[in-house]
Design an enzyme around this catalytic site. Structure first.
Site, short mmCIF file in Angstrom:
data_model
loop_
_atom_site.label_atom_id
_atom_site.label_comp_id
_atom_site.label_asym_id
_atom_site.label_seq_id
_atom_site.Cartn_x
_atom_site.Cartn_y
_atom_site.Cartn_z
N ASP A 127 1.76 -59.23 6.51
CA ASP A 127 1.72 -58.22 5.44
C ASP A 127 0.34 -57.59 5.33
O ASP A 127 0.20 -56.38 5.11
CB ASP A 127 2.11 -58.85 4.10
CG ASP A 127 3.60 -59.16 4.00
OD1 ASP A 127 4.35 -58.72 4.90
OD2 ASP A 127 4.01 -59.83 3.04
N GLU B 222 8.02 -53.04 10.97
CA GLU B 222 6.73 -52.61 11.50
C GLU B 222 6.80 -51.22 12.11
O GLU B 222 5.95 -50.84 12.92
CB GLU B 222 6.24 -53.61 12.56
CG GLU B 222 7.07 -53.69 13.80
CD GLU B 222 8.21 -54.70 13.72
OE1 GLU B 222 8.68 -55.12 14.79
OE2 GLU B 222 8.63 -55.07 12.60
N ASP C 70 0.86 -1.18 0.00
CA ASP C 70 0.00 0.00 0.00
C ASP C 70 0.90 1.23 0.00
O ASP C 70 1.91 1.26 0.71
CB ASP C 70 -0.92 0.01 1.22
CG ASP C 70 -2.12 0.94 1.07
OD1 ASP C 70 -1.92 2.09 0.64
OD2 ASP C 70 -3.24 0.50 1.38
N ASP C 71 0.53 2.25 -0.77
CA ASP C 71 1.35 3.47 -0.84
C ASP C 71 0.99 4.47 0.25
O ASP C 71 1.63 5.53 0.35
CB ASP C 71 1.22 4.13 -2.22
CG ASP C 71 -0.21 4.56 -2.52
OD1 ASP C 71 -1.14 3.79 -2.21
OD2 ASP C 71 -0.40 5.68 -3.05
N ASN D 184 3.75 -62.47 12.95
CA ASN D 184 4.42 -63.21 11.89
C ASN D 184 4.71 -64.65 12.30
O ASN D 184 4.51 -65.60 11.52
CB ASN D 184 5.73 -62.52 11.51
CG ASN D 184 5.51 -61.31 10.61
OD1 ASN D 184 4.54 -61.28 9.85
ND2 ASN D 184 6.39 -60.34 10.68
N ASP E 166 -3.11 -3.51 -2.15
CA ASP E 166 -3.99 -2.37 -2.41
C ASP E 166 -4.19 -2.22 -3.92
O ASP E 166 -3.26 -2.45 -4.71
CB ASP E 166 -3.38 -1.09 -1.82
CG ASP E 166 -4.35 0.08 -1.93
OD1 ASP E 166 -5.53 -0.11 -1.65
OD2 ASP E 166 -3.89 1.18 -2.30
N ASP F 94 5.48 -47.71 16.36
CA ASP F 94 5.91 -49.11 16.27
C ASP F 94 4.75 -50.00 16.68
O ASP F 94 4.09 -49.77 17.69
CB ASP F 94 7.11 -49.36 17.18
CG ASP F 94 7.73 -50.73 16.93
OD1 ASP F 94 8.49 -50.86 15.95
OD2 ASP F 94 7.43 -51.66 17.70
N MET G 81 -5.53 0.74 -5.60
CA MET G 81 -5.26 2.08 -6.11
C MET G 81 -3.87 2.55 -5.70
O MET G 81 -3.66 3.07 -4.62
CB MET G 81 -6.33 3.06 -5.60
CG MET G 81 -7.75 2.64 -5.92
SD MET G 81 -8.05 2.47 -7.70
CE MET G 81 -7.93 4.19 -8.20
#
Length: 456
Positions: free
Chosen positions: A347, A373, A9-10, A338, A53, A330, A55
């Protein structure tokens, strides 16, 4: 939530006012007094949002926005136009040059923060996709971004949820020249409609009689296909506070009644373009990385990818003073699975766990199989409270329902979780991982099926 916001913005008074509001909410603020200065800052700095802005002398906000959106380096930065102009044609022009939103002077505090927070969340997701592309290295980020130029907004697939048939037909009529619009007059069927359709945008009226429009939006966000689907609310002036709540819930945009045809069309085009761009970028990243950096069994990213991505994201978090969390998971007593049931059952359990993990983390979180795992989740822009919520949600999602893995009976599985935060000076990827590992070891030692945080 923190971010780096550029105010352009100016008029110094306007700059100071916006700067004070944003700084009070812990945003980092940069300022520019001209369009050229703003373009230079965006080119060299990592900006999360531009408040621009309209303008200004020499180069107005429309031209600055057009240049930002036309530059591959700055194309992804959200731009909010801040203007005293309140004509529909001005709003449409801003959207057509690529503006993501606009605010009318004098800027309302609630609207300002709602818009900023909503777009910062979107920017965080975009940054994560870009970072994943960068991590893969085989990805040409520029090619993915250039795809935006070839994406059109024609034939958008839109679901309009509106109980008033007359209003629904008027809104649908505004859009049907360039889009496929399906009208749903019974909001209770919204979830079913989305599950059975391939929509790119949802328009939700806030006047749904006995139905709560924000609850409908919340339900949409819980669906897999609705997590990133753009939502636009159609609201009355009396809905102002509820619109702000909607933006906080993840609604992308809103339009006020009476609905102006050109503004509606522009907002719809903007959201469809953004959706198609995000889909293009995700597909590009996923396709290129699939073989090199994903785990074949679970479909999650692998350890090689994670280690490189952790280094990148930790560096970014430290550079910008942002939060980051790391969750190491984990599976408890998995060796017994397994040994007792065989590796094929093991799996199947790992695959099902990966599915539950993905469903219970956020879109910006990165889940990887670390080995065997053991799994790891990287959570950017995440503090202790948020990390605790995600970690507990994952733990509960595993423990609350047995695994149907093809064994003679369902298997009861639990996980132990260790979490570390980016809160130690001089942190390295190895140190953060080590702290998470120490926390995981404590979780195992203290009885398993629990979440433990490491104190740095």
């Amino acid at each position: 939530m923190t971010a780096r916001v550029l105010i352009v913005d100016d008029i110094p008074t306007n700059v100071r006012l916006l700067e004070a509001r944003l700084t009070a909410e812990y945003f980092e603020v940069l300022t520019a007094t001209s369009g050229r200065e703003a373009l230079a800052i965006c080119d060299r700095a990592d900006i999360d949002l531009v408040l621009l802005d309209v303008m200004m002398p020499e180069m107005d906000g429309f031209e600055v926005c057009r240049r930002l959106k036309g530059n591959l380096k700055t194309h992804h930065i959200p731009v909010v136009m801040v203007t005293a102009l309140d004509q529909p044609s001005d709003r449409v022009r801003g959207l057509e040059v690529g503006a993501d939103d606009f605010l009318t002077k004098p800027v309302d505090d609630i609207q300002l923060m709602a818009r900023v927070k909503s777009l910062v969340r979107l920017k965080a997701l975009t940054d994560e996709l870009r970072a994943r592309a960068q991590t893969g290295q085989q990805i040409a980020v520029e090619d993915a971004l250039r795809a935006m130029d070839s994406i059109t907004t024609d034939n958008g697939r839109i679901l309009l949820i509106e109980t008033d048939q007359r209003h629904a037909e008027r809104v649908a009529g505004y859009l049907r020249d360039n889009n496929e619009v399906e009208v749903l007059t019974n909001p209770s069927d919204a979830v079913l409609a989305l599950a059975g359709g391939d929509f790119e945008l949802v328009l939700v009226s806030m006047a749904l009689g006995e139905f709560d429009a924000l609850r409908i939006c919340s339900q949409i966000r819980t669906l897999e296909q609705g997590r990133t689907l753009p939502i636009i609310l159609i609201a009355e002036d009396v809905d102002r506070n509820r619109v702000v709540r909607g933006l906080d819930l993840g609604v992308n945009d809103f339009i006020m009644r009476p609905v102006e045809r050109n503004e509606l069309s522009a907002r719809v085009r903007t959201q469809i373009r953004r959706q198609r761009y995000a889909v293009e970028l995700r597909e590009s990243v996923n396709h290129t990385l699939a073989l090199a950096v994903t785990d074949e069994l679970t479909g999650l990213y692998n350890r090689r990818y994670f280690e490189r991505h952790l280094s990148l994201m930790l560096g970014k978090a430290q550079e910008q003073s942002r939060d980051m969390a790391l969750m190491l998971i984990d599976m408890d007593f998995f060796k017994a699975v397994n040994d007792t049931h065989g590796h094929d059952i093991g799996d199947a359990v790992l695959k099902e766990f990966a599915l539950r993990l993905r469903r219970n983390i956020r879109g910006v979180d990165l889940a990887c199989r670390f080995g065997g795992e053991e799994f790891v989740v990287l959570m950017p822009d995440t503090d202790f409270r948020q990390a605790q919520s995600v970690a507990e949600r994952v733990r509960q999602a595993v423990a609350e329902r047995p695994f149907e893995a093809g064994a003679q009976r369902p298997l009861n599985i639990t996980v132990s979780v260790g979490v570390a935060l980016n809160d130690a000076e001089g942190d390295t990827p190895e140190l953060v991982l080590k702290r998470a590992d120490i926390a995981l070891y404590r979780a195992k030692r203290e009885g398993r099926n629990r979440v433990i945080f490491d104190a740095a």
